[in-house]
Motif scaffolding. Structure first.
Motif, PDB file in Angstrom:
ATOM      1  N   ALA A   1       0.825  -1.208   0.000  1.00  0.00           N
ATOM      2  CA  ALA A   1       0.000   0.000   0.000  1.00  0.00           C
ATOM      3  C   ALA A   1       0.858   1.256   0.000  1.00  0.00           C
ATOM      4  O   ALA A   1       0.564   2.222  -0.707  1.00  0.00           O
ATOM      5  CB  ALA A   1      -0.927  -0.013   1.215  1.00  0.00           C
ATOM      6  N   VAL A   2       1.939   1.267   0.802  1.00  0.00           N
ATOM      7  CA  VAL A   2       2.840   2.424   0.816  1.00  0.00           C
ATOM      8  C   VAL A   2       3.515   2.584  -0.534  1.00  0.00           C
ATOM      9  O   VAL A   2       3.640   3.699  -1.073  1.00  0.00           O
ATOM     10  CB  VAL A   2       3.886   2.281   1.942  1.00  0.00           C
ATOM     11  N   ARG A   3       3.944   1.462  -1.123  1.00  0.00           N
ATOM     12  CA  ARG A   3       4.625   1.519  -2.425  1.00  0.00           C
ATOM     13  C   ARG A   3       3.706   2.113  -3.493  1.00  0.00           C
ATOM     14  O   ARG A   3       4.115   2.958  -4.295  1.00  0.00           O
ATOM     15  CB  ARG A   3       5.077   0.122  -2.828  1.00  0.00           C
ATOM     16  N   GLN A   4       2.455   1.703  -3.498  1.00  0.00           N
ATOM     17  CA  GLN A   4       1.527   2.216  -4.495  1.00  0.00           C
ATOM     18  C   GLN A   4       1.273   3.707  -4.286  1.00  0.00           C
ATOM     19  O   GLN A   4       1.263   4.485  -5.249  1.00  0.00           O
ATOM     20  CB  GLN A   4       0.200   1.453  -4.423  1.00  0.00           C
ATOM     21  N   HIS A   5       1.100   4.121  -3.022  1.00  0.00           N
ATOM     22  CA  HIS A   5       0.835   5.529  -2.736  1.00  0.00           C
ATOM     23  C   HIS A   5       2.014   6.409  -3.134  1.00  0.00           C
ATOM     24  O   HIS A   5       1.833   7.488  -3.723  1.00  0.00           O
ATOM     25  CB  HIS A   5       0.532   5.696  -1.244  1.00  0.00           C
ATOM     26  N   VAL A   6       3.226   5.946  -2.837  1.00  0.00           N
ATOM     27  CA  VAL A   6       4.418   6.724  -3.184  1.00  0.00           C
ATOM     28  C   VAL A   6       4.644   6.728  -4.694  1.00  0.00           C
ATOM     29  O   VAL A   6       4.975   7.765  -5.292  1.00  0.00           O
ATOM     30  CB  VAL A   6       5.647   6.169  -2.441  1.00  0.00           C
ATOM     31  N   SER A   7       4.445   5.588  -5.340  1.00  0.00           N
ATOM     32  CA  SER A   7       4.707   5.485  -6.778  1.00  0.00           C
ATOM     33  C   SER A   7       3.805   6.410  -7.586  1.00  0.00           C
ATOM     34  O   SER A   7       4.207   6.930  -8.628  1.00  0.00           O
ATOM     35  CB  SER A   7       4.520   4.037  -7.241  1.00  0.00           C
ATOM     36  N   GLU A   8       2.586   6.624  -7.127  1.00  0.00           N
ATOM     37  CA  GLU A   8       1.667   7.504  -7.843  1.00  0.00           C
ATOM     38  C   GLU A   8       2.069   8.970  -7.742  1.00  0.00           C
ATOM     39  O   GLU A   8       1.543   9.804  -8.479  1.00  0.00           O
ATOM     40  CB  GLU A   8       0.245   7.319  -7.304  1.00  0.00           C
ATOM     41  N   ARG A   9       3.019   9.295  -6.835  1.00  0.00           N
ATOM     42  CA  ARG A   9       3.383  10.689  -6.591  1.00  0.00           C
ATOM     43  C   ARG A   9       4.868  10.973  -6.812  1.00  0.00           C
ATOM     44  O   ARG A   9       5.326  12.063  -6.545  1.00  0.00           O
ATOM     45  CB  ARG A   9       2.983  11.072  -5.160  1.00  0.00           C
ATOM     46  N   LYS A  10       5.611  10.007  -7.272  1.00  0.00           N
ATOM     47  CA  LYS A  10       7.043  10.199  -7.486  1.00  0.00           C
ATOM     48  C   LYS A  10       7.309  10.759  -8.873  1.00  0.00           C
ATOM     49  O   LYS A  10       6.425  10.767  -9.743  1.00  0.00           O
ATOM     50  CB  LYS A  10       7.779   8.874  -7.312  1.00  0.00           C
ATOM     51  N   LEU A  11       8.537  11.222  -9.082  1.00  0.00           N
ATOM     52  CA  LEU A  11       8.961  11.619 -10.418  1.00  0.00           C
ATOM     53  C   LEU A  11       9.119  10.374 -11.290  1.00  0.00           C
ATOM     54  O   LEU A  11       9.496   9.300 -10.802  1.00  0.00           O
ATOM     55  CB  LEU A  11      10.286  12.379 -10.345  1.00  0.00           C
ATOM     56  N   LEU A  12       8.841  10.518 -12.572  1.00  0.00           N
ATOM     57  CA  LEU A  12       8.923   9.369 -13.470  1.00  0.00           C
ATOM     58  C   LEU A  12      10.326   8.780 -13.511  1.00  0.00           C
ATOM     59  O   LEU A  12      10.503   7.574 -13.718  1.00  0.00           O
ATOM     60  CB  LEU A  12       8.495   9.788 -14.882  1.00  0.00           C
ATOM     61  N   SER A  13      11.319   9.607 -13.311  1.00  0.00           N
ATOM     62  CA  SER A  13      12.704   9.136 -13.416  1.00  0.00           C
ATOM     63  C   SER A  13      13.219   8.486 -12.133  1.00  0.00           C
ATOM     64  O   SER A  13      14.306   7.900 -12.140  1.00  0.00           O
ATOM     65  CB  SER A  13      13.620  10.305 -13.783  1.00  0.00           C
ATOM     66  N   ASP A  14      12.480   8.573 -11.044  1.00  0.00           N
ATOM     67  CA  ASP A  14      12.958   8.038  -9.759  1.00  0.00           C
ATOM     68  C   ASP A  14      12.720   6.538  -9.671  1.00  0.00           C
ATOM     69  O   ASP A  14      11.646   6.042 -10.033  1.00  0.00           O
ATOM     70  CB  ASP A  14      12.257   8.728  -8.590  1.00  0.00           C
ATOM     71  N   ARG A  15      13.734   5.831  -9.177  1.00  0.00           N
ATOM     72  CA  ARG A  15      13.598   4.411  -8.842  1.00  0.00           C
ATOM     73  C   ARG A  15      13.422   4.316  -7.340  1.00  0.00           C
ATOM     74  O   ARG A  15      14.289   4.733  -6.573  1.00  0.00           O
ATOM     75  CB  ARG A  15      14.826   3.630  -9.284  1.00  0.00           C
ATOM     76  N   VAL A  16      12.283   3.777  -6.917  1.00  0.00           N
ATOM     77  CA  VAL A  16      11.920   3.798  -5.503  1.00  0.00           C
ATOM     78  C   VAL A  16      11.723   2.374  -5.004  1.00  0.00           C
ATOM     79  O   VAL A  16      11.065   1.545  -5.656  1.00  0.00           O
ATOM     80  CB  VAL A  16      10.636   4.616  -5.262  1.00  0.00           C
ATOM     81  N   CYS A  17      12.292   2.102  -3.841  1.00  0.00           N
ATOM     82  CA  CYS A  17      12.109   0.817  -3.154  1.00  0.00           C
ATOM     83  C   CYS A  17      11.503   1.100  -1.788  1.00  0.00           C
ATOM     84  O   CYS A  17      12.017   1.945  -1.038  1.00  0.00           O
ATOM     85  CB  CYS A  17      13.439   0.093  -3.018  1.00  0.00           C
ATOM     86  N   VAL A  18      10.413   0.432  -1.463  1.00  0.00           N
ATOM     87  CA  VAL A  18       9.764   0.573  -0.157  1.00  0.00           C
ATOM     88  C   VAL A  18       9.966  -0.720   0.616  1.00  0.00           C
ATOM     89  O   VAL A  18       9.711  -1.813   0.098  1.00  0.00           O
ATOM     90  CB  VAL A  18       8.265   0.887  -0.300  1.00  0.00           C
ATOM     91  N   THR A  19      10.413  -0.597   1.840  1.00  0.00           N
ATOM     92  CA  THR A  19      10.707  -1.776   2.646  1.00  0.00           C
ATOM     93  C   THR A  19      10.464  -1.478   4.115  1.00  0.00           C
ATOM     94  O   THR A  19      10.331  -0.308   4.515  1.00  0.00           O
ATOM     95  CB  THR A  19      12.172  -2.216   2.442  1.00  0.00           C
ATOM     96  N   GLY A  20      10.401  -2.532   4.901  1.00  0.00           N
ATOM     97  CA  GLY A  20      10.350  -2.377   6.341  1.00  0.00           C
ATOM     98  C   GLY A  20      11.753  -2.302   6.914  1.00  0.00           C
ATOM     99  O   GLY A  20      12.747  -2.506   6.203  1.00  0.00           O
ATOM    100  N   PRO A  21      11.894  -2.009   8.194  1.00  0.00           N
ATOM    101  CA  PRO A  21      13.230  -1.906   8.795  1.00  0.00           C
ATOM    102  C   PRO A  21      13.876  -3.278   8.948  1.00  0.00           C
ATOM    103  O   PRO A  21      13.194  -4.300   9.072  1.00  0.00           O
ATOM    104  CB  PRO A  21      12.949  -1.273  10.157  1.00  0.00           C
TER     105      PRO A  21
END
Length: 654
Positions: A519-539
């Motif tokens: 859910a966090v990954r989807q929320h962030v991905s919809e608002r990131k820059l197209l050129s950004d590579r984003v990884c969402v993870t727990g600690p």
């Protein structure tokens, strides 16, 4: 740099009158009497007063201007919202079941004002049963817990699957009769205990997209059955017990069964001997960030909202001139207000609601709805079609909302709906209604000033992820989640977002489930820059085994020192509340000297001789310190103590 707002109202009445008087000789040389008694001067005084009034009005910013500005920002004033509450419905003594549809009408009358009556409607269908809930049990590997008293008592709550839910854990509901004997479905209402939890996150108008990773399974067994039968969950408003809401359980027609272990469930008290039917909710897969905790789970409870559905009402024209063949901007009023929603028909044809006529053409069948005042306005023939003067305007609408619906818990309730058919051998008038709480949540329509203040606050919240702080803020506001902390790392071409879910202090190291991270990954991905590579993870948690050697004070000789030391260490490095309340910093090194200083402050400790730290996953550096990377936190796995006791002689007879 701000925009300077011009002051158009910069001349006084006296200045306007003087200017007009000075111009008289230029236009009328024969006008020589400029004294106040002259009729012409009196007319100039009136015109100067009107001019000052018009300039004043021109200089004002009205609510209409504010609403247009809000529309430019994609916002509108929020309409009135309806109050809601929960009601317990009781069947007559000789009735086994009834099915109440959504939209059944009830009335609430305040006890101190018999004339103050308010209409409410049920939010969802509910199947009523005469079976009484006798017993609530939690069964885990740790044993059985009887939560019946907590389920019945206001101010108490319990964890339905225990403190650390695992696959196979279950809670059982025991009934004195079969709730499925006369009906295929039954309705349960879960009151989730969230008083000690932060609110679910929101982010503008974004809807929650959280799908839990857990898999609770409902099963049913009557005392005459040999095995459990799987139940179908037709409605789950709790989202797998992540919040409160209604559950509609249905008995499958095929009677599918699973293996029975009812013989392992011993009734803890003789008071449960009346149980004839069990419902069981069992976890096939677990992964809760917060153990589901209930104030109560109850049958025969329905939620209602302050509203009234009206069908086929002919609307009344406001200030209509009968001798005018066609009218521009006609306004019609509903009998009731505020209005939550409306469907409007003109001469039998449906017209469509628009927020304003700015984009409407002369042939568009549009109307503007004023929810708070309960009116609709049609176009003028240029922006929006103007209906004929003798047109029939009929509406189906829902009225309600506002603070008036916040009735107290002492209000008298009864079913009052001759139009809704109740399935089963019962009439609506025979159902007793008991409120479980006061009706709350009703608000009046938002003012333009309040809407502007809200929009200003919202503009300070990032809606697009550009900087690391933006990513941190947006991740923390993922709708529908309770997030304790976030951290963002930027390395090379990848951005790593670390999310730590909120969890009660006694739960231990909070771990996000797969659905939580998704859910966090989807929320962030919809608002990131197209050129950004984003990884969402727990600690990544580094486990700590700590051994403390030293001396305790004499008064703790029997007990207390082990618990005090472990509690102090766990609180010190806790991911959410450690390090003074903000949570242990990501990537922060733990030094032995930190623990020595911490434990020396405890009343139980007389002297610290040695502290040995064993880390599982971190890097041990000089002097026994543990270094972790910027995605890691600590989790205390074990604390052992080897403490001698300070003799009384050394403490002066302590």
């Amino acid at each position: 740099m701000g925009i300077d707002i011009p002051d158009l109202d910069d001349r006084t009445y006296e200045e306007i009158l003087t200017e007009a008087t000075n111009l008289i000789p230029a236009y009328a040389e024969e006008w020589t009497d400029l004294n106040p008694h002259d009729p012409g001067i009196a007319i100039l005084e009136v015109l100067a007063w009107l001019t000052e009034t018009y300039i004043y009005q021109l200089d004002r910013v009205t609510d209409d201007h504010r609403e247009k500005y809000l529309a430019l920002l994609g916002e509108r004033r929020r309409p009135p919202t309806p109050a809601s509450t929960r009601l317990q419905l009781q069947l007559p003594a000789d009735t086994a079941w009834a099915h109440v549809p959504a939209g059944m009408r009830l009335s609430a009358t305040e006890t101190n004002d018999a004339d103050a009556s308010y209409w409410f409607e049920t939010d969802h269908p509910v199947t009523l049963t005469a079976a009484t809930l006798q017993c609530v049990l939690t069964v885990t590997d740790a044993g059985k817990t009887d939560n019946t008293r907590a389920n019945r008592t206001e101010g108490m709550f319990y964890r339905a699957f225990g403190d650390v839910p695992a696959a196979g854990d279950a809670f059982y509901l025991g009934f004195d009769a079969d709730p499925f004997a006369h009906a295929r479905t039954m309705t349960l209402t879960v009151r989730y205990h969230d008083a000690d939890l932060p609110d679910l996150a929101t982010h503008g108008s974004s809807e929650p997209s959280f799908t839990p990773s857990v898999d609770p399974v409902w099963e049913y067994r009557h005392e005459d059955d040999d095995a459990w039968r799987r139940l179908t969950v037709e409605v789950d408003a709790t989202n797998a017990f992540y919040r409160g809401g209604q559950l509609t359980l249905a008995l499958p027609d095929d009677g599918s069964a699973t293996a029975s272990d009812i013989d392992d469930l011993e009734r803890p008290t003789d008071s449960n001997s009346s149980v004839r039917t069990w419902l069981r909710c069992r976890l096939e897969t677990a992964g809760y960030e917060i153990p589901p905790q209930f104030d109560a789970i109850e049958p025969n409870v329905v939620s209602v909202s302050h509203r009234l559905s009206v069908t086929g009402e002919e609307l009344t024209a406001v200030d209509r001139l009968d001798d005018v063949p066609a009218l521009d901007g006609q306004t019609y009023a509903f009998e009731r207000s505020p209005v939550l929603s409306a469907t409007v028909f003109v001469d039998g044809h449906r017209w469509h609601e628009v927020p304003d006529f700015d984009a409407s053409g002369p042939d568009d069948d549009h109307f503007v709805l004023d929810r708070e005042n309960g009116t609709i306005t049609f176009g003028d023939g240029i922006r929006g079609r103007a209906p004929p003067a003798d047109a029939s305007v009929v509406a189906d609408y829902v009225a309600g909302g506002g603070t008036a619906g916040n009735v107290p818990a002492t209000a008298a309730w009864h079913v009052s709906d001759p139009t809704v058919s109740i399935d089963g051998p019962v009439d609506g008038a025979d159902i007793d209604v008991e409120p479980l709480a006061a009706a709350t949540g009703g608000t009046d329509g938002e003012t333009a000033d309040d809407a502007l203040a809200r929009v200003r606050r919202a503009r300070r919240i990032p809606s697009r992820a550009v900087t690391a702080d933006d990513y941190r803020s947006i991740a923390a506001q993922t709708p529908g989640l309770r997030i304790g902390r976030t951290n963002v790392l930027v390395e090379d071409d990848e951005i790593t977002v670390v999310v730590v879910p909120f969890a009660p202090p006694d739960v231990g190291a909070p771990e996000p489930s797969e659905g939580f991270v998704r859910a966090v990954r989807q929320h962030v991905s919809e608002r990131k820059l197209l050129s950004d590579r984003v990884c969402v993870t727990g600690p990544q948690y580094v486990g700590l085994e700590i051994e403390v050697t030293g001396r305790a004070r004499a008064r703790y000789a029997d007990s207390g020192h082990d618990v005090a030391i472990r509690t102090a260490i766990e609180e010190f490095v806790h991911p959410l509340t450690g390090d003074g309340g903000n949570g242990w910093p990501f990537g922060h090194t733990l030094h032995r000297s930190d623990l020595v200083e911490l434990l020396a402050e405890l009343d139980v400790i007389d002297r610290i001789d040695e502290i040995a730290i064993t880390a599982h996953g971190g890097e041990t550096i000089d002097d026994g310190a543990v270094r972790i990377d910027d995605t890691a936190l600590f989790a205390v796995e074990d604390v052992t103590t080897s403490l001698s006791i300070r003799p009384d002689s050394a403490t002066g007879g302590e």
